[in-house]
Design a protein around this motif. Structure first.
Motif: not given
Length: 341
Positions: A131-134, A231-242, A266-269
């Motif tokens: 994923y990417f920003p236009v 910062a907050d640490a939580d269950d961000f596994t999907e973002i980390t895996d991406y 969806k995670p957009y870097i």
């Protein structure tokens, strides 16, 4: 276990202090050697040894100075903690490693270029199916501005192709703003605005040889002037895996940080920083000691098992430290300093 001699260059930066503090907490047997251009930087007094070096832009002098420290202290690994020194170490990494046998935890120029130029970052993401920003360039794509605005709608982001944090970044909310913000500008990108209703995230991925992923942690961050102040640490596994998937393609070496927001879930870097982060110390507190992980994997050859990440919040507050004035004077005179840590 043998003693590992570690050089932290640019040790007075926020990253440098965080690296040193993280390594002081480690169970490893370490000798921490700090160097910086100024005697009035904290990292020099937290480490076990301290040296003053010339600025990295004086390349020959700086290289000579660093090689002398490597030889004298029998250095095994170098952590680069100053953004001003990244280019030097990137260009000299292979030569220094070949001459001395040290591990230099930084990236080669090709990877640095992809990360440092936000236009090249977007193209890397696009070409590899992420994923990417236009995004369009200015002035190269100025004839596409109307089409771009029609596609992404206001607001839009205007920022330099190179640079970190929020420096030079503007949000344009109407057409009139754009021409005013772009007047007499070069090397600019116009980018799709990513909504911040879900917040902004920073993901730290540490990689070893050949881009092998060693650790990953995602924090929801709260910014002040481009700096993570909480910062907050939580269950961000999907973002980390991406982000791990992205890192496996990019194949950086050492610490790498991915800044992103969510669009339609969806995670957009939008930015990749191939270096230690301002949240390095926060990650260490939460269970991911990136500097220690790199030493264990790349110097000792250990297998890394991901620690459990604390589900907690971190708030940054700057502290004041007392340093004996005579120590500062000695370093200013070029006298090598050994501390009784």
């Amino acid at each position: 276990m043998k003693k590992i001699n570690v050089l932290i260059s640019g040790s007075g930066s926020l990253y440098g202090v965080a690296i040193i503090q993280s390594l002081l907490k480690s169970d490893l047997s370490l000798n921490l050697v700090a160097c910086d251009t100024s005697a009035r930087t904290l990292g020099l007094y937290l480490a076990h040894q301290a040296y003053i070096v010339p600025p990295a832009h004086q390349e020959e002098l700086y290289l000579t100075s660093v090689l002398n420290i490597i030889a004298k202290e029998n250095i095994h690994a170098i952590f680069v903690a100053s953004s001003h020194e990244l280019a030097f170490y990137s260009h000299n990494k292979l030569d220094v490693e070949k001459k001395t046998g040290v591990k230099v935890f930084t990236n080669l120029p090709e990877t640095m270029n992809i990360c440092n130029d936000k236009w090249l970052t977007v193209n890397f993401l696009k070409e590899n199916g992420f994923y990417f920003p236009v995004t369009i360039r200015y002035p190269e794509d100025q004839d596409k501005i109307d089409e771009f605005i029609k596609e992404v709608q206001f607001p839009i982001v205007i920022k330099p192709r190179q640079g970190a944090g929020s420096q030079g970044l503007y949000i344009a909310n109407q057409y009139e703003n754009i021409h005013q913000l772009l007047e007499n500008k070069q090397d600019i990108i116009l980018q799709q605005y990513l909504p911040d209703d879900c917040g902004e995230f920073t993901t730290g991925i540490c990689t070893g040889t050949n881009g092998r992923v060693l650790s990953g942690i995602t924090l929801k961050r709260y910014l002040q002037e481009g700096m993570t102040m909480s910062a907050d640490a939580d269950d961000f596994t999907e973002i980390t895996d991406y982000c791990k998937e992205v890192a496996e393609v990019l194949k950086p070496y050492g610490p790498c940080n991915f800044q992103l927001r969510l669009l339609n879930g969806k995670p957009y870097i939008f930015e990749i920083n191939p270096r230690f982060s301002s949240s390095t110390g926060m990650r260490s507190l939460l269970g991911v000691n990136e500097a220690e992980i790199l030493l264990r994997a790349e110097v000792l050859g250990e297998t890394i098992r991901q620690n459990k990440i604390l589900k907690c919040s971190v708030i940054r507050q700057y502290s004041d430290y007392l340093v004996p004035t005579e120590k500062i004077i000695m370093l200013q005179k070029g006298i090598h300093m050994e501390h009784n840590n």
